[in-house]
Write an enzyme that holds these catalytic residues in place. Sequence first.
Site, short mmCIF file in Angstrom:
data_model
loop_
_atom_site.label_atom_id
_atom_site.label_comp_id
_atom_site.label_asym_id
_atom_site.label_seq_id
_atom_site.Cartn_x
_atom_site.Cartn_y
_atom_site.Cartn_z
N ARG A 1 6.10 58.75 64.60
CA ARG A 1 7.12 58.07 63.79
C ARG A 1 6.55 57.95 62.38
O ARG A 1 5.49 57.39 62.17
CB ARG A 1 7.43 56.70 64.39
CG ARG A 1 8.50 55.90 63.63
CD ARG A 1 7.88 54.87 62.72
NE ARG A 1 8.84 53.91 62.19
CZ ARG A 1 8.55 53.03 61.24
NH1 ARG A 1 7.34 52.98 60.72
NH2 ARG A 1 9.46 52.19 60.82
N ASP B 1 6.40 56.56 58.81
CA ASP B 1 6.77 55.34 58.12
C ASP B 1 7.30 55.65 56.71
O ASP B 1 6.69 56.41 55.96
CB ASP B 1 5.54 54.43 58.02
CG ASP B 1 5.80 53.16 57.26
OD1 ASP B 1 6.56 52.32 57.76
OD2 ASP B 1 5.27 53.02 56.13
N GLU C 1 11.45 56.96 59.50
CA GLU C 1 12.00 55.78 58.85
C GLU C 1 12.34 56.23 57.44
O GLU C 1 11.46 56.71 56.71
CB GLU C 1 11.01 54.63 58.81
CG GLU C 1 11.60 53.40 58.13
CD GLU C 1 10.58 52.33 57.81
OE1 GLU C 1 10.96 51.15 57.79
OE2 GLU C 1 9.40 52.66 57.58
N ASP D 1 20.79 50.54 59.77
CA ASP D 1 22.19 50.12 59.57
C ASP D 1 22.75 49.44 60.80
O ASP D 1 23.40 48.40 60.72
CB ASP D 1 23.06 51.33 59.21
CG ASP D 1 22.90 51.77 57.76
OD1 ASP D 1 22.20 51.08 57.01
OD2 ASP D 1 23.47 52.81 57.40
N ASP E 1 9.34 45.19 61.99
CA ASP E 1 9.81 44.83 60.65
C ASP E 1 10.85 43.71 60.70
O ASP E 1 10.76 42.73 59.96
CB ASP E 1 10.44 46.05 59.97
CG ASP E 1 9.44 46.87 59.17
OD1 ASP E 1 8.44 46.29 58.71
OD2 ASP E 1 9.66 48.07 59.02
N ILE F 1 11.57 41.48 62.81
CA ILE F 1 11.09 40.16 63.22
C ILE F 1 10.01 39.70 62.25
O ILE F 1 10.10 38.63 61.64
CB ILE F 1 10.51 40.21 64.65
CG1 ILE F 1 11.54 40.73 65.65
CG2 ILE F 1 10.03 38.82 65.07
CD1 ILE F 1 10.96 41.01 67.03
N GLY F 2 8.98 40.51 62.08
CA GLY F 2 7.80 40.09 61.34
C GLY F 2 8.00 39.95 59.85
O GLY F 2 7.23 39.25 59.19
#
Length: 590
Positions: free
Chosen positions: A255, A257, A290, A310, A381, A383-384
């Site tokens: 993934r 970033d 991402e 989105d 992301d 949540i944190g």
Amino acid sequence: MRHEHRLPFGATLLSDGLTSFRLWAPGVDTVELLVDGQPPQAMRREPDGWVALEASCGAGARYLFRLPDGREVPDPASRFQPRDVGGPSEVIDPRAYDWQQEDWIGRPWTEAVIYELHAGTCGGYDGVRERLPDLAELGITAIELMPLADFAGRRNWGYDGVLPFAPDAAYGDPVQLKQLIDAAHAQGIMVLLDVVYNHFGPEGNHLQAYAPQFFRGDRQTPWGAAIDFRRPEVRSFYVENALYWLEEYRFDGLRFDAVHAIQDPDFVDELGALLRQRVGAARHIHLVLENERNEARHLQGSFSAQWNDDIHNAIHVMLTGESEGYYANYADDPAAQLARCLAEGFAYQGQPSPSHGGAPRGSDSRGLPPYSFVFFLQNHDQIGNRALGERLSVLAHPESLRAAIALQLLSPQIPLLFMGEEWGSRSPFLFFTDFQGPLAEAVREGRRREFAAFSAFRSDKARAAIPDPNDEATFRRSIADPAEASDPAQRARRLEVGRLLALRRDRLMPRLHGSRSTGAQRLSAGAVHASWRLGDGAALQAWVNLHEAPVAVPPQAGMLLYGTAPDLATAMAAGELPGRRCAVYLQEPA
């Protein structure tokens, strides 16, 4: 079997007790190699800024490079840093581990059910390995590790990495990481890795001292000077890094970033194509983006999918009513945006974006299959990056959240769960680091300033309550305790997630390839209907109402695959979608 990705730089074991060392150092005239127990050795100059040397040492040897100003720095291609980013690098024998699951070739992307986790909060590589049987039983088919590249200190999300080839010693050593991946494959679980190619962390990166050409002088990013992907040496550094993780560690995918922060957009597609060519012919590998820009063209090429912020943002607004920060982009009509995400992928496909100063964001994604999008209700992301790290289990009505989970896990998009989400953990996931001195203070105060524009944190007192990222207690609070799952409500949540994933596995996965949307509609401010034609011709429909008020719908008489209330089929047959409910119908092909 034993696997090695032979790097064109760094430390490479040779025969006869020799190791080859190679470093790109165009910014200095001389470099010395320092191997523990040996006198300094001058490295020979090669064309185009390279220095190299063969030395008498083997696996386990510790080494540094000494620059003309006396500074001693680790290898930027170090395979392991046993004493953190400021200590010596260690020569690693990649072939020391004997892989057990040699026949493993991965799984098709349409079988992916992703579980994102932070290795440090799960007890390191060995702690994650102990959890694999439980995750397999739940229905997880892929774990995604937050970045492992060596960072300063013992605690970090991983996005402050500075040595991209060295899995951080805070979680274990390279053999333990390989054992984790091997064990996951034995359970039928793929392993994905989050990699950061758009910046380096603020502590422990010494490239400017001997290779300032690694960076651009004319472009800045939020993290400093932009990495100069125009240079072949820089491109090679990251291409080799991706190949290294896929070949030497046998990760099943990566993934990438924040690729929108990579200043050379052509590099992204070049990298994807090369990885497909080099690795993808023999194995299933999955490349996930991402990308704040919502550029559909990447997904028409070598990339499997994109994290779809989105769809998360629209649902989050519907569940919580929040409208500050980037949620303002979804506040006017989140149900319409959710419908568009379910039907077309992106909500923003070129429309003006308020949080981007009204500039257009995104591109047309209508032609892409639904599994080109990773559908999450929560991740590290979302949540944190909240000031207090609250999860939806704290913020949303439990029945509305149940409905959203059913929609997520039974849609043809690729679902991602964040660790602890399967039992509805109420533990926060906070932003944490382990910096010292002025940098620690700058991170703490910068974090608090970041939230000054939010209504809940406008006062000094409120901002002072935001947890200090460098306090070890912040990290400890971020560990989701599996013992929470013994609570009846949370045990019920886990059982329901397991039932939903079993349905996905048995009824949807075999027919997801070739699926396409047949439309989606906003039913009310809190309700949406979406439908898809699956690969074998079956028709899938989802009706979801995240608000309290019921919504009138056409009477439904088909086969209810799943409903979040016992009487839902009766209500839907009578033409009503009750509040805080989700109904999913599956019609077999004629």
